[in-house]
Design a protein around this motif. Sequence first.
Motif, PDB file in Angstrom:
ATOM      1  N   ALA A 195      -1.637  -5.487   7.805  1.00 12.52           N
ATOM      2  CA  ALA A 195      -2.418  -4.320   8.213  1.00 12.52           C
ATOM      3  C   ALA A 195      -1.513  -3.123   8.415  1.00 12.52           C
ATOM      4  O   ALA A 195      -0.307  -3.260   8.645  1.00 12.52           O
ATOM      5  CB  ALA A 195      -3.180  -4.623   9.507  1.00 12.52           C
ATOM      6  N   SER A 242      -5.337 -10.206   0.394  1.00  8.81           N
ATOM      7  CA  SER A 242      -4.630  -9.086   1.002  1.00  8.81           C
ATOM      8  C   SER A 242      -3.890  -9.614   2.217  1.00  8.81           C
ATOM      9  O   SER A 242      -4.281 -10.626   2.812  1.00  8.81           O
ATOM     10  CB  SER A 242      -5.592  -7.972   1.401  1.00  8.81           C
ATOM     11  OG  SER A 242      -6.489  -8.424   2.398  1.00  8.81           O
ATOM     12  N   ASN A 263      -6.536  -4.615   7.232  1.00  3.24           N
ATOM     13  CA  ASN A 263      -6.944  -3.807   6.077  1.00  3.24           C
ATOM     14  C   ASN A 263      -6.014  -3.961   4.878  1.00  3.24           C
ATOM     15  O   ASN A 263      -6.189  -3.293   3.863  1.00  3.24           O
ATOM     16  CB  ASN A 263      -7.061  -2.334   6.470  1.00  3.24           C
ATOM     17  CG  ASN A 263      -5.796  -1.819   7.153  1.00  3.24           C
ATOM     18  OD1 ASN A 263      -4.735  -2.442   7.066  1.00  3.24           O
ATOM     19  ND2 ASN A 263      -5.901  -0.699   7.846  1.00  3.24           N
ATOM     20  N   ARG A 286       0.834  -1.205   0.000  1.00  2.09           N
ATOM     21  CA  ARG A 286       0.000   0.000   0.000  1.00  2.09           C
ATOM     22  C   ARG A 286       0.866   1.252   0.000  1.00  2.09           C
ATOM     23  O   ARG A 286       0.474   2.293  -0.527  1.00  2.09           O
ATOM     24  CB  ARG A 286      -0.920  -0.004   1.222  1.00  2.09           C
ATOM     25  CG  ARG A 286      -2.161  -0.874   1.039  1.00  2.09           C
ATOM     26  CD  ARG A 286      -3.046  -0.871   2.243  1.00  2.09           C
ATOM     27  NE  ARG A 286      -3.553   0.459   2.571  1.00  2.09           N
ATOM     28  CZ  ARG A 286      -4.287   0.735   3.637  1.00  2.09           C
ATOM     29  NH1 ARG A 286      -4.587  -0.244   4.502  1.00  2.09           N
ATOM     30  NH2 ARG A 286      -4.721   1.951   3.870  1.00  2.09           N
TER      31      ARG A 286
END
Length: 489
Positions: free
Chosen positions: A419, A416, A406, A384
């Motif tokens: 986090a 995914s 997330n 990310r």
Amino acid sequence: MPATGVPATLMVQGTTSDAGKSTLVTALCRWLRRQGVAVVPFKPQNMALNSAVTEDGGEIGRAQAVQAQAAGLAPHTDMNPVLLKPNSDTGAQVIIHGRAISSMEAAAYHDYKQVAMDAVLASHRRLSAAYSVVMVEGAGSPAEINLRAGDIANMGFAEAVDCPVILIADIDKGGVFAHLVGTLALLSESEQARIRGFVINRFRGDIALLQPGLDWLERRTGKPVLGVLPYLMDFHLEAEDAIDTRQAAKSGESIRVAVPVLPRISNHTDFDPLRLHPQVELLFVGPGQAIPPADLIILPGSKSVRADLAFLRGQGWSAAIQKHLRYGGKLLGICGGLQMLGQAIDDPSGLEGPPGSSAGLGLLEFSTVLEPEKQLRNVQGRLRLEDAPVSGYEIHAGVSRGAGLNGAVRLDDGRSDGAISADGQVLGTYLHGLFESGAACSALLRWAGLREVQTVDYQALRERDIERLADLVEEHLDTHKLRELCGLA
């Protein structure tokens, strides 16, 4: 194929741990590959917490993965059929052909050795059928008297497959002639006959000053010295188990990264790219030491997460981490380190110790349950952070679930991983090896506070040093004798 048309096996054993066995096998694999010889690395039994995921979905010691690279091969479980991963002072997880079968105490494993030897010989037969030369690495020393019964790692294997052995010793440790002569003296007559020559490793200085000792050694033992390998400066090869604390020279703007050394730290080779980075001061923090002021703290992988988390708290490191975050520092958890960042770690089956549950550090909203089926994957994806491409591997028994997951990494297989906290200070991932990807390493260093990052090609550094090793074989060892031992002369 060898001149005889028969596949050959050559074994490298050492007088001590860290004598240079892994290094010499890596060097010989690349040296033979340069000559167009189909060579494959092999280690019957390995005890290490640094492992790699293979193309057939298992795990082996990382040293064998590097040796596979030297041989131009993808890592395979047959290259290291028995892997022992210690999870206590007296016990280890036993991995056969890449799959964890059980955790055993030392006495129970001793009784299991014949089963393990069957697995070793099956792998050796398959490799011998597919390659011209099987280049074997021993473990520890063949002269460890307490481990001789049922040995599968050194002379027990060499006797079983009837192969010659090279004995290597590290002169940098001191007492090199005593190591070589003493090791030979503690072997049986048939085992002594298998030793076809000596290699002395990591010599510094004028070789002429060593020559009288070499002449004496040959007269005393009746065995040749195949060569003396010099001490290599600025050299890196992934450590099999011991943590390498050597640093590359630092220049210009830099950041400090601290890694707490847990009792069962695993895959600490994750940090080699940082240790070699010219802008990273990497500090391994040992027992009894305080975590110093740092830009980034990394919680590493662990073979016994709950026990290591208790150790971390007992050292006062959890309080230091909280203070670090209050002052704006960044925190990264990898694999077991990721699990520690969550709210709880449950081990209902007692996979890593007594069954039970431990509270996590509570920095991310998820919990982890340790399950018997280990997750083993080589993966690619994107962080990310900056959408940077990343590749790595997963080796974990834990399954994490919760709203806080997330996705610090978006994986190409649609999953995914990990986090990142809402304030961006805490990041966790299951991916080992993420610093080996240049773009991902740079993105993580910028996240940690380094403004202008120099990109380092870690893969090129590793390849460079494998080539340097092969050069040393050409320059300093008796290549005619080596070819003869490999069935090629």
